[in-house]
Design a protein around this motif. Structure first.
Motif, PDB file in Angstrom:
ATOM      1  N   LYS A  50       0.832  -1.204   0.000  1.00 29.15           N
ATOM      2  CA  LYS A  50       0.000   0.000   0.000  1.00 29.15           C
ATOM      3  C   LYS A  50       0.872   1.261   0.000  1.00 29.15           C
ATOM      4  O   LYS A  50       1.918   1.297   0.649  1.00 29.15           O
ATOM      5  N   VAL A  51       0.429   2.254  -0.736  1.00 28.81           N
ATOM      6  CA  VAL A  51       1.058   3.579  -0.675  1.00 28.81           C
ATOM      7  C   VAL A  51      -0.081   4.556  -0.460  1.00 28.81           C
ATOM      8  O   VAL A  51      -1.046   4.575  -1.250  1.00 28.81           O
ATOM      9  N   GLU A  52      -0.031   5.314   0.610  1.00 26.54           N
ATOM     10  CA  GLU A  52      -1.141   6.235   0.858  1.00 26.54           C
ATOM     11  C   GLU A  52      -0.640   7.490   1.552  1.00 26.54           C
ATOM     12  O   GLU A  52       0.390   7.459   2.229  1.00 26.54           O
ATOM     13  N   GLY A  53      -1.376   8.576   1.355  1.00 30.18           N
ATOM     14  CA  GLY A  53      -0.981   9.784   2.059  1.00 30.18           C
ATOM     15  C   GLY A  53      -1.557  11.050   1.470  1.00 30.18           C
ATOM     16  O   GLY A  53      -2.503  11.030   0.680  1.00 30.18           O
ATOM     17  N   ILE A  54      -0.952  12.129   1.902  1.00 32.52           N
ATOM     18  CA  ILE A  54      -1.388  13.455   1.472  1.00 32.52           C
ATOM     19  C   ILE A  54      -0.444  13.868   0.354  1.00 32.52           C
ATOM     20  O   ILE A  54       0.734  14.141   0.593  1.00 32.52           O
TER      21      ILE A  54
ATOM     22  N   ASN B 239       0.605  19.365   7.935  1.00 31.81           N
ATOM     23  CA  ASN B 239      -0.221  20.550   7.690  1.00 31.81           C
ATOM     24  C   ASN B 239       0.376  21.476   6.645  1.00 31.81           C
ATOM     25  O   ASN B 239       1.525  21.316   6.238  1.00 31.81           O
ATOM     26  N   GLY B 240      -0.438  22.450   6.229  1.00 29.01           N
ATOM     27  CA  GLY B 240       0.028  23.458   5.268  1.00 29.01           C
ATOM     28  C   GLY B 240       0.379  22.811   3.938  1.00 29.01           C
ATOM     29  O   GLY B 240      -0.332  21.929   3.459  1.00 29.01           O
ATOM     30  N   THR B 241       1.493  23.230   3.375  1.00 31.33           N
ATOM     31  CA  THR B 241       1.869  22.724   2.041  1.00 31.33           C
ATOM     32  C   THR B 241       2.739  21.469   2.114  1.00 31.33           C
ATOM     33  O   THR B 241       3.302  21.049   1.100  1.00 31.33           O
ATOM     34  N   LEU B 242       2.837  20.897   3.321  1.00 30.39           N
ATOM     35  CA  LEU B 242       3.607  19.652   3.421  1.00 30.39           C
ATOM     36  C   LEU B 242       2.833  18.484   2.824  1.00 30.39           C
ATOM     37  O   LEU B 242       1.602  18.492   2.798  1.00 30.39           O
ATOM     38  N   ASN B 243       3.561  17.497   2.356  1.00 37.52           N
ATOM     39  CA  ASN B 243       2.983  16.219   1.921  1.00 37.52           C
ATOM     40  C   ASN B 243       3.490  15.136   2.867  1.00 37.52           C
ATOM     41  O   ASN B 243       4.540  15.285   3.491  1.00 37.52           O
ATOM     42  N   GLY B 244       2.741  14.055   2.964  1.00 38.14           N
ATOM     43  CA  GLY B 244       3.203  12.924   3.770  1.00 38.14           C
ATOM     44  C   GLY B 244       2.700  11.636   3.151  1.00 38.14           C
ATOM     45  O   GLY B 244       1.547  11.560   2.732  1.00 38.14           O
ATOM     46  N   VAL B 245       3.572  10.645   3.074  1.00 42.82           N
ATOM     47  CA  VAL B 245       3.191   9.370   2.451  1.00 42.82           C
ATOM     48  C   VAL B 245       3.673   8.205   3.307  1.00 42.82           C
ATOM     49  O   VAL B 245       4.767   8.243   3.867  1.00 42.82           O
TER      50      VAL B 245
ATOM     51  N   ILE C 209      -9.936  16.427   9.351  1.00 46.15           N
ATOM     52  CA  ILE C 209     -10.297  16.004   7.988  1.00 46.15           C
ATOM     53  C   ILE C 209      -9.083  16.148   7.068  1.00 46.15           C
ATOM     54  O   ILE C 209      -8.444  17.204   7.024  1.00 46.15           O
ATOM     55  N   LYS C 210      -8.771  15.069   6.381  1.00 46.06           N
ATOM     56  CA  LYS C 210      -7.652  15.078   5.441  1.00 46.06           C
ATOM     57  C   LYS C 210      -8.102  14.527   4.087  1.00 46.06           C
ATOM     58  O   LYS C 210      -9.072  13.774   4.002  1.00 46.06           O
ATOM     59  N   TYR C 211      -7.362  14.920   3.053  1.00 47.80           N
ATOM     60  CA  TYR C 211      -7.666  14.475   1.699  1.00 47.80           C
ATOM     61  C   TYR C 211      -6.623  13.407   1.366  1.00 47.80           C
ATOM     62  O   TYR C 211      -5.452  13.742   1.095  1.00 47.80           O
ATOM     63  N   VAL C 212      -7.037  12.163   1.435  1.00 46.13           N
ATOM     64  CA  VAL C 212      -6.069  11.068   1.401  1.00 46.13           C
ATOM     65  C   VAL C 212      -6.115  10.325   0.056  1.00 46.13           C
ATOM     66  O   VAL C 212      -7.172   9.862  -0.382  1.00 46.13           O
ATOM     67  N   ALA C 213      -4.944  10.217  -0.535  1.00 42.28           N
ATOM     68  CA  ALA C 213      -4.801   9.446  -1.784  1.00 42.28           C
ATOM     69  C   ALA C 213      -4.227   8.089  -1.412  1.00 42.28           C
ATOM     70  O   ALA C 213      -3.253   8.022  -0.652  1.00 42.28           O
TER      71      ALA C 213
END
Ligand SMILES: NC(=O)c1ccc[n+]([C@@H]2O[C@H](COP(=O)([O-])OP(=O)(O)OC[C@H]3O[C@@H](n4cnc5c(N)ncnc54)[C@H](OP(=O)(O)O)[C@@H]3O)[C@@H](O)[C@H]2O)c1
Length: 342
Positions: free
Chosen positions: A176-180, A298-304, A268-272
């Motif tokens: 699995k690969v998931e995150g923001i 948060n903000g413009t950070l991404n996390g996977v 609430i997060k938008y998760v791919a």
């Protein structure tokens, strides 16, 4: 000293940051790695600059100051109109850096430019997702038969070396690969949670700060994150089609939804997410417990999160930003210069 000639096609936010970074770091790079990276051509949508002997640092920095669509006005090396063949005929670049806008309907102009460059024997580095989302197999095959490199680590988590790490996990069975994966929508959601803005206000703030595009639909309809999932799926060898990815629009989130979630201890997060075992992928609105790692991004950070049969890894870093993305593009160029046969 190894000399490498580079053509930069697309001279907007990332193209300019790339050329500027290279001008400022070129001397250090040649001392450190024994490579001299020459920019022999630059194109925007209206014109080109071609200098087969390579632009000097001063010319590169001055070019970064010309107005948008204005490089055809830059002195004796400049001309109106874009003709990629002319760049190759006159300057024979070894590396083609494709930084044109993403067009998910056609993949153009990126796709044609990338294939042209490969056919003319140039390695390719790109930050443009669309040609890869639509024509990954064709592009990779074209590069393979010509023993050329195609590097695109800036396409996912543009400012963080995530794709490189993922593709290096060759012995793992990636489950699995998931995150923001989208900085714009994460910024909007962060503003809704922290400053209690409604969706429209948060979007307008993101636009005013240059984080969101004037037309933000690719981000808020989940298309950008879905495109990144497609590229991830190819990198791990479990290709999925973008049309099969379930997407929810982040625009449907109200301030009341945010407040209700917070009252229940959620964010609430938008998760791919790409489930590589079930071969399903989605970009969805999710309520994440406040102590979950994704809730802290948060903000413009991404996390996977990468989950494999052997391990679990988390990556947190910049999703984009012109300077960060330009460094990732330059890292790819340096790698090609060091490893490629050019
Ligand atoms: N910005 C980021 O943080 C980021 C992060 C990761 C990936 N990316 C991707 O990187 C690429 C570039 O992003 P950006 O922010 O630099 O975009 P941008 O500011 O819109 O710049 C795009 C550039 O491409 C030029 N262009 C358009 N059509 C062209 C054509 N037919 N031939 C030659 N040049 C053409 C434009 O020319 P004009 O200036 O004349 O319009 C402009 O110089 C995009 O695919 C984007 O999705 C961006």
């Amino acid at each position: 000293m190894k000399s490498i000639n580079v053509a930069v096609v697309g001279f907007g936010n990332v193209g300019r940051a790339f050329v500027k970074t290279l001008a400022l770091k070129r001397k250090t790079l040649s001392e450190k790695y024994g490579i001299n990276i020459n920019v022999v051509a630059i194109a925007d949508s209206k014109g080109m600059v071609i200098k087969p002997s390579g632009l000097d640092d001063y010319e590169m920095l001055k070019l970064c100051e010309v107005p948008k669509s204005g490089i055809h006005m830059f002195g004796s090396y400049a001309k109106q109109g874009v003709d990629i063949a002319e760049i190759y005929d006159k300057a024979a670049p070894n590396i083609h850096v494709e930084l044109t806008p993403a067009n998910y309907a056609t993949g153009e102009p990126g796709y044609t430019n990338i294939v042209f460059a490969l056919k003319r024997g140039a390695h390719v580095v790109t930050a443009n997702k669309a040609p890869l989302v639509l024509y990954y197999r064709e592009i990779v095959e074209e590069a393979r038969i010509r023993r050329l490199m195609i590097k695109f680590r800036a396409t996912v988590m543009g400012g963080t070396p995530f794709l490189e790490m993922l593709s290096s996990m060759k012995s793992h069975d990636i489950e699995k690969v998931e995150g923001i994966l989208n900085a714009t929508t994460n910024y909007i959601l962060t503003e809704m949670h922290e400053n209690l803005l409604d969706f429209e206000q948060a979007l307008r703030k993101a636009q005013a700060l240059g984080i969101a595009e004037a037309d933000p639909s690719l981000d808020i309809e989940g298309f950008d994150a879905a495109a990144k999932l497609v590229i991830i799926s190819y990198v791990i060898g479990k290709p999925i089609n973008i049309s099969s990815i379930y997407r929810e629009s982040v625009a449907q989130i109200s301030l009341k939804d945010v407040l209700d979630a917070v009252k229940q201890g959620h964010v609430i997060k938008y998760v791919a997410a790409l489930d590589a075992q079930k071969m399903v992928a989605s970009v969805k609105i999710e309520k994440v417990p406040r102590d979950n790692v994704f809730a802290q991004i948060n903000g413009t950070l991404n996390g996977v999160r990468i989950k494999s049969d052997a391990t679990e890894l988390f990556f947190i870093g910049r999703g984009g930003g012109r300077i960060e993305t330009a460094h990732t593009v330059l890292d790819d160029v340096i790698e090609v210069a060091l490893r490629g046969s050019a």
